[in-house]
Design a protein around this motif. Structure first.
Motif, short mmCIF file in Angstrom:
data_model
loop_
_atom_site.label_atom_id
_atom_site.label_comp_id
_atom_site.label_asym_id
_atom_site.label_seq_id
_atom_site.Cartn_x
_atom_site.Cartn_y
_atom_site.Cartn_z
N ASN A 75 0.83 -1.22 0.00
CA ASN A 75 0.00 0.00 0.00
C ASN A 75 0.86 1.27 0.00
O ASN A 75 0.61 2.22 0.74
CB ASN A 75 -0.97 0.01 1.19
N GLY A 77 1.53 3.24 -2.73
CA GLY A 77 1.07 4.31 -3.61
C GLY A 77 1.83 4.47 -4.90
O GLY A 77 1.49 5.35 -5.71
N VAL A 78 2.86 3.66 -5.15
CA VAL A 78 3.57 3.73 -6.43
C VAL A 78 2.81 2.85 -7.43
O VAL A 78 2.59 1.66 -7.17
CB VAL A 78 5.02 3.25 -6.30
N SER A 79 2.43 3.42 -8.55
CA SER A 79 1.54 2.71 -9.47
C SER A 79 2.22 1.48 -10.07
O SER A 79 3.43 1.47 -10.32
CB SER A 79 1.08 3.64 -10.59
N GLU A 80 1.39 0.47 -10.30
CA GLU A 80 1.89 -0.74 -10.94
C GLU A 80 2.34 -0.46 -12.37
O GLU A 80 3.28 -1.09 -12.87
CB GLU A 80 0.80 -1.81 -10.92
N ILE A 81 1.70 0.52 -13.01
CA ILE A 81 2.09 0.89 -14.38
C ILE A 81 3.53 1.40 -14.40
O ILE A 81 4.33 1.01 -15.26
CB ILE A 81 1.12 1.96 -14.94
N LEU A 82 3.87 2.26 -13.44
CA LEU A 82 5.23 2.79 -13.38
C LEU A 82 6.23 1.68 -13.05
O LEU A 82 7.29 1.59 -13.67
CB LEU A 82 5.32 3.90 -12.33
N ARG A 83 5.90 0.83 -12.10
CA ARG A 83 6.78 -0.27 -11.73
C ARG A 83 7.05 -1.18 -12.94
O ARG A 83 8.19 -1.56 -13.21
CB ARG A 83 6.17 -1.08 -10.58
N ASP A 84 6.00 -1.50 -13.68
CA ASP A 84 6.16 -2.36 -14.85
C ASP A 84 7.01 -1.69 -15.92
O ASP A 84 7.80 -2.35 -16.60
CB ASP A 84 4.79 -2.72 -15.44
N TYR A 157 10.51 7.27 -11.14
CA TYR A 157 10.52 6.17 -10.18
C TYR A 157 11.39 6.48 -8.96
O TYR A 157 10.96 6.27 -7.81
CB TYR A 157 11.01 4.91 -10.86
N LYS A 160 9.80 8.98 -6.49
CA LYS A 160 8.78 8.37 -5.64
C LYS A 160 9.43 7.45 -4.60
O LYS A 160 8.99 7.40 -3.45
CB LYS A 160 7.78 7.60 -6.49
N ASN A 249 2.87 -6.49 -6.10
CA ASN A 249 2.98 -5.03 -6.05
C ASN A 249 3.61 -4.51 -4.75
O ASN A 249 3.32 -3.40 -4.31
CB ASN A 249 1.61 -4.36 -6.25
#
Length: 340
Positions: A75, A77-84, A157, A160, A249
Motif C-alpha cells: 500500500n 502508492g507507487v503505481s503498478e504501471i510505473l513499476r512495470d 521512479y 517516488k 505489487n
C-alpha cells in the motif's frame, strides 16, 4: 570482460564456464518460510492521520528492523504501471548491443553511470552470474539516454522511491525513541546519496553451480528493491537462508550497514544473496539510500551510553563504499573492518 548476457547469447551453453563455478552452494541450509512469516509493513498505516494506527505501524517497523533487517512494503502508492515500465525499460537497456552498453563502462567507482559484470572483476576469485547498471541518481540525477524513455521513467521512479524511504526513516527514528527527523538531519539526506542498481541475471544451464551475488550486506541506510516475476533473492535469518516470495505489487526493504553503525547495532544490516535460475532473465531494481558522500558516520551519541559503548568507529561514507567495493563480497566482512 564479456557480460553474462553476451556469453549466454553467443554460445549454446550446455554447462557453466569454470571461472563462474562457485563453491558456495545456493541450496545449502534453505529454510522455506511461508511468505507471511516475513514482516509486512503497511505504508498507508505508517502515514495514517490516526495516532493509534500510526503508532502501531511504527512499532511494527521497529520490530522488523530489529528482528529481521528486512520487510515487505505494501500500500505504498507507487503505481503498478510505473513499476512495470521500470522493469520493461531496464530489460530494454540490457537488450541493447554490447557496444551501446559499453559506452557506460565506467572505470571509477563514483562515475555517474557504470555498466559492468560480476561485482569487481579485479578482485573476484569467481565471476558472478550477473550484469549490472549503476547510476548515481541523487543529489544529481544520471541515467543512460537509451532505450527511449528509460531516463524519464527512472527519474519518476526514483523520486517516488526517495519519498517512500524518507517516510520510512521518519518512522524508524520514532521507533528508536528519537525525534521524527533525527536520521534525516543527522545524515544530511537533502543532499544524500541515492544509488540505483539494476541487476540482470540471465538464465543459467547449471544454476546450482553459480551465484548471482554472494552473501553480503548493503552499505547504505535502507535499500528499496523490486524485481520481475522471477524469484532469486534469499535473506539470512537465524542462520538459515530464506527464499523471498514478494507479495504482489510490494517493495522489499532491507537495512544496510550504515543503519547498523548509526544505531550502534540496535538495528542490524541483513545478509542476503541472489541465485540464478534456468527459466528466464531475472531483473531486479534496487535503490540504496545513504547519507551525503562526505558525511562522517558513527554511532549516534543518543544511542550510546555507559552500558552500551560505541561498537563501530566513525568513517566517511564515501570511504566505506570504497572499502566495500575494493574487496570481495563476503557477508559482513566490510562492517567487521570498522568494528571496535
Amino acid at each position: 570482460m564479456s557480460s553474462v548476457k553476451e556469453l549466454v547469447e553467443s554460445k549454446c551453453l550446455s554447462s557453466v564456464p569454470s571461472n563462474y563455478i562457485c563453491l558456495e552452494n545456493p541450496e545449502d541450509s534453505i529454510l522455506n518460510y511461508e511468505t507471511d512469516n516475513i514482516p509486512t509493513i503497511d505504508f498507508s498505516q505508517l502515514t495514517s492521520s490516526n495516532p493509534s494506527v500510526r503508532s502501531k505501524a511504527i512499532k511494527q517497523l521497529g520490530d522488523a528492523c530489529r528482528d529481521w533487517g528486512f520487510f515487505m512494503l505494501i500500500n505504498h502508492g507507487v503505481s503498478e504501471i510505473l513499476r512495470d515500465e521500470v522493469i520493461r525499460t531496464s530489460q530494454g537497456f540490457f537488450d541493447l548491443t554490447e557496444k551501446e552498453k559499453m559506452e557506460h563502462a565506467g572505470r571509477n567507482l563514483f562515475d555517474p553511470i557504470r555498466y559492468g559484470t560480476s561485482f569487481n572483476v579485479t578482485v573476484d576469485k569467481t565471476l558472478f552470474w550477473r550484469d549490472y547498471l549503476k547510476c548515481h541518481v541523487h543529489p544529481h540525477f544520471n541515467a543512460p539516454s537509451k532505450p527511449p524513455g528509460f531516463s524519464q521513467t527512472l527519474e519518476e521512479y526514483i523520486t517516488k522511491g526517495r519519498e517512500l524511504v524518507e517516510e520510512l526513516l521518519e518512522g524508524i527514528s520514532l521507533s528508536l525513541g528519537l525525534e521524527e527527523n533525527f536520521i534525516h538531519k543527522r545524515m544530511n539526506l537533502d543532499l544524500g546519496s541515492q544509488l540505483l542498481v539494476i541487476n540482470c541475471y540471465p538464465p543459467c544451464p547449471n544454476p546450482e553451480l553459480v551465484m548471482g551475488l554472494p552473501a553480503h550486506t548493503d552499505h547504505g541506510l535502507l535499500t528499496l528493491l523490486m524485481q520481475n516475476e522471477l524469484g532469486g533473492l534469499q535473506i539470512q535469518h537465524n542462520g538459515k537462508w530464506i527464499p523471498v516470495h514478494p507479495l504482489p505489487n510490494s517493495f522489499l526493504i532491507n537495512t544496510g550497514d550504515h543503519m547498523e553503525i548509526l544505531t550502534n547495532g540496535k538495528y542490524k544490516s541483513v545478509v542476503h544473496r541472489a541465485v540464478a535460475n534456468t527459466k528466464a532473465t531475472r531483473i531486479s531494481v534496487g535503490t540504496a539510500h545513504g547519507p551525503k558522500l562526505d558525511t562522517i558516520v558513527g554511532p549516534a551519541p543518543e544511542l550510546v551510553g555507559d552500558d552500551n559503548t560505541a561498537s563501530y568507529r566513525a568513517i566517511k561514507y564515501s570511504d566505506y563504499i570504497e572499502l566495500q567495493q575494493n574487496h570481495e563480497l563476503d557477508g559482513k566482512s566490510c562492517l567487521d573492518r570498522i568494528r571496535i
